[in-house]
Design a protein around this motif. Sequence first.
Motif, PDB file in Angstrom:
ATOM      1  N   GLU A 270      17.290 -11.642 -21.372  1.00 15.82           N
ATOM      2  CA  GLU A 270      16.309 -11.363 -20.319  1.00 15.82           C
ATOM      3  C   GLU A 270      16.912 -11.622 -18.934  1.00 15.82           C
ATOM      4  O   GLU A 270      16.778 -10.801 -18.028  1.00 15.82           O
ATOM      5  CB  GLU A 270      15.083 -12.246 -20.542  1.00 15.82           C
TER       6      GLU A 270
ATOM      7  N   THR B  40      13.978  -2.844 -19.397  1.00 21.20           N
ATOM      8  CA  THR B  40      14.149  -4.256 -19.751  1.00 21.20           C
ATOM      9  C   THR B  40      13.226  -4.624 -20.908  1.00 21.20           C
ATOM     10  O   THR B  40      13.659  -5.211 -21.904  1.00 21.20           O
ATOM     11  CB  THR B  40      13.838  -5.156 -18.524  1.00 21.20           C
TER      12      THR B  40
ATOM     13  N   SER C 116      14.903 -14.988 -26.335  1.00 18.13           N
ATOM     14  CA  SER C 116      15.586 -13.934 -25.570  1.00 18.13           C
ATOM     15  C   SER C 116      15.927 -14.357 -24.142  1.00 18.13           C
ATOM     16  O   SER C 116      16.017 -13.527 -23.250  1.00 18.13           O
ATOM     17  CB  SER C 116      14.725 -12.674 -25.557  1.00 18.13           C
TER      18      SER C 116
ATOM     19  N   LEU D 209      14.366  -5.784 -24.708  1.00 12.74           N
ATOM     20  CA  LEU D 209      13.954  -7.096 -25.232  1.00 12.74           C
ATOM     21  C   LEU D 209      13.134  -6.939 -26.505  1.00 12.74           C
ATOM     22  O   LEU D 209      13.316  -7.683 -27.476  1.00 12.74           O
ATOM     23  CB  LEU D 209      13.158  -7.883 -24.180  1.00 12.74           C
TER      24      LEU D 209
END
Length: 223
Positions: free
Chosen positions: A79, A92, A75, A96
């Motif tokens: 990210e 966030t 990721s 993710l």
Amino acid sequence: MISEKFKIEVISQTIDFVKRTSFSEKNPGHGWWHVNRVYNMAKFIGAKENADIFVIKLSALLHDIDDWKFNETESAKAEKWLKNVKLGVITTEKVLDTIKQVSFKGAGENTVPNTIEAKVVQDADRLDAIGAIGIARAFAYGGFKNRSIYEPEVKPHFHATFNEYKNIKSHTINHFYEKLLLLKNLMNTQTAKKIANDRHKFLQKFLSEFYKEWDFSITDSED
Ligand code: ADP
Ligand code: NI
């Protein structure tokens, strides 16, 4: 609390980012238009569930940006982007986590997502692999990998592990048995199940027509 204005701004910037970072040159069924379809489908399914639509939108937009077939780290780009738009730690992390839960990693390694957002995005992604567009994507992928459309003597193989699924070389009709026809029973939400039923029937119709034409040409050439 994230304001509605900020959310709209972030979604619009993320759309631009995903378009710019398009990866269609690596796989023809995997570029911006795939993301666009998953995004719209995820919004549609998400609206019927008690889910965080903002997380669904961002996750759908970013779900293939770090595809496990093309990248080492799972990721990294997503990210970096989420940190760049300054969404805050909670959103966030939620996005993710959703992205990580979405990927299909072979029949033997299926796990059901543990959040409604991941369930919705996974359903939307899987719906794009079946029906007419799913068929087009499968043959596009096969062509991209230099695989033949069909070899009757090579039978489907059910992969026990993710590595096996990733590395196997087969013809594209086998992909229907190894993945596409299994997806209907793997849908998480009722809304997706209904859509998947119709698309599944279309896959079956396609296969029966395919075999009919195949057998006809074999018989024809022997006369
Ligand atoms: P996504 O990440 O969008 O769920 P994948 O990366 O697994 O999908 O695959 C992208 C598209 O290519 C899908 O439509 C999928 O069915 C197709 N595909 C993946 N592997 C194969 C294969 N071995 N043969 C044919 N099509 C494939
Ligand atoms: Ni996808």
